[in-house]
Design a protein around this motif. Structure first.
Motif, PDB file in Angstrom:
ATOM      1  N   GLY A  43       0.809  -1.216   0.000  1.00 25.02           N
ATOM      2  CA  GLY A  43       0.000   0.000   0.000  1.00 25.02           C
ATOM      3  C   GLY A  43       0.841   1.264   0.000  1.00 25.02           C
ATOM      4  O   GLY A  43       0.424   2.294  -0.510  1.00 25.02           O
ATOM      5  N   GLU A  44       2.034   1.165   0.572  1.00 24.13           N
ATOM      6  CA  GLU A  44       2.871   2.355   0.739  1.00 24.13           C
ATOM      7  C   GLU A  44       3.683   2.713  -0.502  1.00 24.13           C
ATOM      8  O   GLU A  44       3.808   3.872  -0.864  1.00 24.13           O
ATOM      9  CB  GLU A  44       3.840   2.142   1.913  1.00 24.13           C
ATOM     10  N   THR A  45       4.296   1.683  -1.106  1.00 24.63           N
ATOM     11  CA  THR A  45       5.153   1.965  -2.254  1.00 24.63           C
ATOM     12  C   THR A  45       4.747   1.089  -3.436  1.00 24.63           C
ATOM     13  O   THR A  45       4.398  -0.066  -3.249  1.00 24.63           O
ATOM     14  CB  THR A  45       6.632   1.657  -1.944  1.00 24.63           C
ATOM     15  N   ALA A  46       4.804   1.647  -4.590  1.00 24.22           N
ATOM     16  CA  ALA A  46       4.444   0.883  -5.785  1.00 24.22           C
ATOM     17  C   ALA A  46       5.595  -0.044  -6.144  1.00 24.22           C
ATOM     18  O   ALA A  46       6.692   0.407  -6.451  1.00 24.22           O
ATOM     19  CB  ALA A  46       4.158   1.830  -6.941  1.00 24.22           C
ATOM     20  N   ALA A  47       5.350  -1.341  -6.055  1.00 26.05           N
ATOM     21  CA  ALA A  47       6.366  -2.312  -6.476  1.00 26.05           C
ATOM     22  C   ALA A  47       6.077  -2.718  -7.913  1.00 26.05           C
ATOM     23  O   ALA A  47       4.953  -2.602  -8.389  1.00 26.05           O
ATOM     24  CB  ALA A  47       6.351  -3.524  -5.560  1.00 26.05           C
ATOM     25  N   ASP A  48       7.113  -3.178  -8.601  1.00 24.46           N
ATOM     26  CA  ASP A  48       6.933  -3.652  -9.975  1.00 24.46           C
ATOM     27  C   ASP A  48       6.580  -5.128 -10.006  1.00 24.46           C
ATOM     28  O   ASP A  48       6.023  -5.621 -10.984  1.00 24.46           O
ATOM     29  CB  ASP A  48       8.219  -3.418 -10.773  1.00 24.46           C
ATOM     30  N   LEU A  49       6.936  -5.828  -8.933  1.00 23.02           N
ATOM     31  CA  LEU A  49       6.687  -7.271  -8.882  1.00 23.02           C
ATOM     32  C   LEU A  49       6.753  -7.711  -7.422  1.00 23.02           C
ATOM     33  O   LEU A  49       7.496  -7.133  -6.629  1.00 23.02           O
ATOM     34  CB  LEU A  49       7.746  -7.992  -9.710  1.00 23.02           C
ATOM     35  N   ALA A  50       5.963  -8.729  -7.079  1.00 22.56           N
ATOM     36  CA  ALA A  50       6.006  -9.267  -5.719  1.00 22.56           C
ATOM     37  C   ALA A  50       6.461 -10.714  -5.745  1.00 22.56           C
ATOM     38  O   ALA A  50       6.048 -11.490  -6.602  1.00 22.56           O
ATOM     39  CB  ALA A  50       4.641  -9.165  -5.057  1.00 22.56           C
ATOM     40  N   ILE A  51       7.344 -11.064  -4.806  1.00 20.55           N
ATOM     41  CA  ILE A  51       7.740 -12.456  -4.600  1.00 20.55           C
ATOM     42  C   ILE A  51       7.173 -12.846  -3.245  1.00 20.55           C
ATOM     43  O   ILE A  51       7.511 -12.237  -2.230  1.00 20.55           O
ATOM     44  CB  ILE A  51       9.274 -12.608  -4.596  1.00 20.55           C
ATOM     45  N   LEU A  52       6.267 -13.831  -3.230  1.00 21.54           N
ATOM     46  CA  LEU A  52       5.554 -14.161  -2.003  1.00 21.54           C
ATOM     47  C   LEU A  52       5.819 -15.597  -1.564  1.00 21.54           C
ATOM     48  O   LEU A  52       5.585 -16.535  -2.325  1.00 21.54           O
ATOM     49  CB  LEU A  52       4.041 -13.975  -2.203  1.00 21.54           C
ATOM     50  N   ASP A  53       6.291 -15.737  -0.343  1.00 25.11           N
ATOM     51  CA  ASP A  53       6.415 -17.061   0.255  1.00 25.11           C
ATOM     52  C   ASP A  53       5.005 -17.528   0.610  1.00 25.11           C
ATOM     53  O   ASP A  53       4.181 -16.734   1.056  1.00 25.11           O
ATOM     54  CB  ASP A  53       7.279 -16.940   1.520  1.00 25.11           C
ATOM     55  N   VAL A  54       4.713 -18.809   0.380  1.00 24.09           N
ATOM     56  CA  VAL A  54       3.360 -19.304   0.681  1.00 24.09           C
ATOM     57  C   VAL A  54       3.141 -19.388   2.186  1.00 24.09           C
ATOM     58  O   VAL A  54       2.141 -18.902   2.709  1.00 24.09           O
ATOM     59  CB  VAL A  54       3.111 -20.675   0.020  1.00 24.09           C
ATOM     60  N   GLY A  55       4.088 -19.993   2.910  1.00 22.25           N
ATOM     61  CA  GLY A  55       3.899 -20.186   4.344  1.00 22.25           C
ATOM     62  C   GLY A  55       4.606 -19.142   5.180  1.00 22.25           C
ATOM     63  O   GLY A  55       5.827 -19.098   5.231  1.00 22.25           O
ATOM     64  N   ASP A  73      -2.851  -5.843 -11.249  1.00 21.95           N
ATOM     65  CA  ASP A  73      -2.347  -6.934 -12.086  1.00 21.95           C
ATOM     66  C   ASP A  73      -0.850  -7.114 -11.919  1.00 21.95           C
ATOM     67  O   ASP A  73      -0.197  -7.754 -12.734  1.00 21.95           O
ATOM     68  CB  ASP A  73      -2.624  -6.646 -13.566  1.00 21.95           C
ATOM     69  N   MET A  74      -0.299  -6.519 -10.862  1.00 17.56           N
ATOM     70  CA  MET A  74       1.143  -6.604 -10.642  1.00 17.56           C
ATOM     71  C   MET A  74       1.609  -8.057 -10.734  1.00 17.56           C
ATOM     72  O   MET A  74       0.982  -8.954 -10.172  1.00 17.56           O
ATOM     73  CB  MET A  74       1.469  -6.063  -9.253  1.00 17.56           C
ATOM     74  N   PRO A  75       2.721  -8.311 -11.447  1.00 20.60           N
ATOM     75  CA  PRO A  75       3.224  -9.685 -11.524  1.00 20.60           C
ATOM     76  C   PRO A  75       3.550 -10.250 -10.140  1.00 20.60           C
ATOM     77  O   PRO A  75       4.109  -9.541  -9.300  1.00 20.60           O
ATOM     78  CB  PRO A  75       4.500  -9.553 -12.357  1.00 20.60           C
ATOM     79  N   ILE A  76       3.183 -11.506  -9.933  1.00 18.54           N
ATOM     80  CA  ILE A  76       3.418 -12.164  -8.649  1.00 18.54           C
ATOM     81  C   ILE A  76       4.085 -13.515  -8.869  1.00 18.54           C
ATOM     82  O   ILE A  76       3.645 -14.309  -9.698  1.00 18.54           O
ATOM     83  CB  ILE A  76       2.096 -12.351  -7.882  1.00 18.54           C
ATOM     84  N   VAL A  77       5.171 -13.743  -8.132  1.00 19.58           N
ATOM     85  CA  VAL A  77       5.882 -15.022  -8.173  1.00 19.58           C
ATOM     86  C   VAL A  77       5.787 -15.649  -6.781  1.00 19.58           C
ATOM     87  O   VAL A  77       6.037 -14.971  -5.788  1.00 19.58           O
ATOM     88  CB  VAL A  77       7.371 -14.820  -8.532  1.00 19.58           C
ATOM     89  N   PHE A  78       5.424 -16.917  -6.715  1.00 20.29           N
ATOM     90  CA  PHE A  78       5.340 -17.587  -5.422  1.00 20.29           C
ATOM     91  C   PHE A  78       6.577 -18.415  -5.138  1.00 20.29           C
ATOM     92  O   PHE A  78       7.161 -19.018  -6.046  1.00 20.29           O
ATOM     93  CB  PHE A  78       4.130 -18.522  -5.375  1.00 20.29           C
ATOM     94  N   LEU A  79       6.946 -18.445  -3.866  1.00 21.56           N
ATOM     95  CA  LEU A  79       7.957 -19.370  -3.391  1.00 21.56           C
ATOM     96  C   LEU A  79       7.199 -20.452  -2.642  1.00 21.56           C
ATOM     97  O   LEU A  79       6.554 -20.171  -1.639  1.00 21.56           O
ATOM     98  CB  LEU A  79       8.919 -18.662  -2.422  1.00 21.56           C
ATOM     99  N   THR A  80       7.204 -21.662  -3.162  1.00 16.63           N
ATOM    100  CA  THR A  80       6.444 -22.708  -2.495  1.00 16.63           C
ATOM    101  C   THR A  80       7.367 -23.816  -2.007  1.00 16.63           C
ATOM    102  O   THR A  80       8.435 -24.046  -2.570  1.00 16.63           O
ATOM    103  CB  THR A  80       5.380 -23.362  -3.413  1.00 16.63           C
ATOM    104  N   ALA A  81       6.932 -24.483  -0.952  1.00 17.71           N
ATOM    105  CA  ALA A  81       7.724 -25.564  -0.394  1.00 17.71           C
ATOM    106  C   ALA A  81       7.257 -26.903  -0.935  1.00 17.71           C
ATOM    107  O   ALA A  81       7.946 -27.896  -0.828  1.00 17.71           O
ATOM    108  CB  ALA A  81       7.631 -25.545   1.127  1.00 17.71           C
ATOM    109  N   ARG A  82       6.064 -26.917  -1.507  1.00 17.79           N
ATOM    110  CA  ARG A  82       5.501 -28.202  -1.922  1.00 17.79           C
ATOM    111  C   ARG A  82       4.980 -28.153  -3.347  1.00 17.79           C
ATOM    112  O   ARG A  82       4.352 -27.185  -3.760  1.00 17.79           O
ATOM    113  CB  ARG A  82       4.348 -28.579  -1.000  1.00 17.79           C
ATOM    114  N   HIS A  83       5.226 -29.229  -4.068  1.00 20.16           N
ATOM    115  CA  HIS A  83       4.751 -29.297  -5.444  1.00 20.16           C
ATOM    116  C   HIS A  83       3.229 -29.253  -5.537  1.00 20.16           C
ATOM    117  O   HIS A  83       2.668 -28.741  -6.486  1.00 20.16           O
ATOM    118  CB  HIS A  83       5.264 -30.571  -6.117  1.00 20.16           C
ATOM    119  N   GLU A  84       2.557 -29.828  -4.521  1.00 24.45           N
ATOM    120  CA  GLU A  84       1.099 -29.912  -4.624  1.00 24.45           C
ATOM    121  C   GLU A  84       0.415 -28.545  -4.554  1.00 24.45           C
ATOM    122  O   GLU A  84      -0.759 -28.431  -4.828  1.00 24.45           O
ATOM    123  CB  GLU A  84       0.509 -30.869  -3.576  1.00 24.45           C
TER     124      GLU A  84
END
Ligand code: CA
Length: 231
Positions: A43-55, A73-84
């Motif tokens: 909300g504070e700063t406009a990011a160009d992309l977010a990398i989000l850990d799931v847990g 519609d900002m691009p989002i990449v997830f970091l996941t620990a599980r394939h499922e």
């Protein structure tokens, strides 16, 4: 200008390697540990992309993604620990752009971030006159891995692009769901025929949004999908 990345990751060691890799590639990283901090930072700063850990301790990267998606519609990449988790990440529900499964190499993450930002930037660029095409035609640009429609690039996630590109390379050819899974989701775990259907649905919605006919991607009962040759 440096691109801004919002990084949500509660494990400091993982965050440190990512921050180092991103920073040395010229990205400006804002790192937070908790979901509520991520939303606040967004909300504070406009990011160009977010990398989000799931847990994360106070919730999940999924919740953060949903909140962001309601307004951006900002691009989002997830970091996941599980394939499922991948089906959810890339499916209809969350609409992330990409994911990386832990353990990952920071270099791989940086490469994906770069590719996604390149695609996002390309979406606003109108192709030069030499490559302009009649309205309503989809043009596959193999060099830049993008698909243009009516002088503008489509905003597609990684699998949406691969799926549409596969169909476009062979108009009229019917691909079974199993073939598409092998060609598009090569090596991805936990892919099902449902995943293919879900992505076709997403693609059709995007194509309709560009004024293309609803039956451009055709469903063949018990057989699979094909793309119509343009009129
Ligand atoms: Ca975590």
């Amino acid at each position: 200008m440096r691109k801004h990345i919002l990084l949500l990751e509660d494990e400091q060691a993982i965050a440190d390697t990512l921050i180092y890799a991103l920073d040395s590639e010229g990205f400006e990283v804002r790192h937070v540990h908790l979901a509520r901090e991520a939303l606040q930072a967004w909300g504070e700063t406009a990011a160009d992309l977010a990398i989000l850990d799931v847990g994360v301790p106070d919730g999940s990267g999924f919740d953060v993604c949903r909140s962001i998606r309601r307004r951006s519609d900002m691009p989002i990449v997830f970091l996941t620990a599980r394939h499922e988790e991948i089906d959810r990440v890339l499916g209809l529900e969350l609409g992330a752009d990409d994911y990386v499964v832990k353990p990952f190499s920071p270099r791989e993450v940086v490469a994906r971030v770069r590719a996604i930002l390149r695609r996002a930037a390309g979406a606003a660029v109108v192709p030069s006159p030499s490559s302009s095409v009649p309205d309503g035609r989809l043009v596959l640009d193999e060099g830049t891995q993008r698909i243009a429609c009516g002088g503008e690039y489509l905003q597609l996630t990684r699998y949406e692009f691969q799926l549409l590109a596969t169909l476009l390379r062979r108009p009229q050819r019917i691909f079974s769901r199993a073939e598409l899974m092998a060609l598009v989701w090569d090596g991805a775990h936990e892919t099902s025929e449902r995943t293919v259907d879900a992505h076709v649905k997403l693609l059709r919605a995007k194509l309709r949004g560009r004024g293309l006919p609803a039956d451009l991607i055709q469903t063949h009962r018990h057989m699979g999908y094909s793309i119509r040759r343009p009129d």
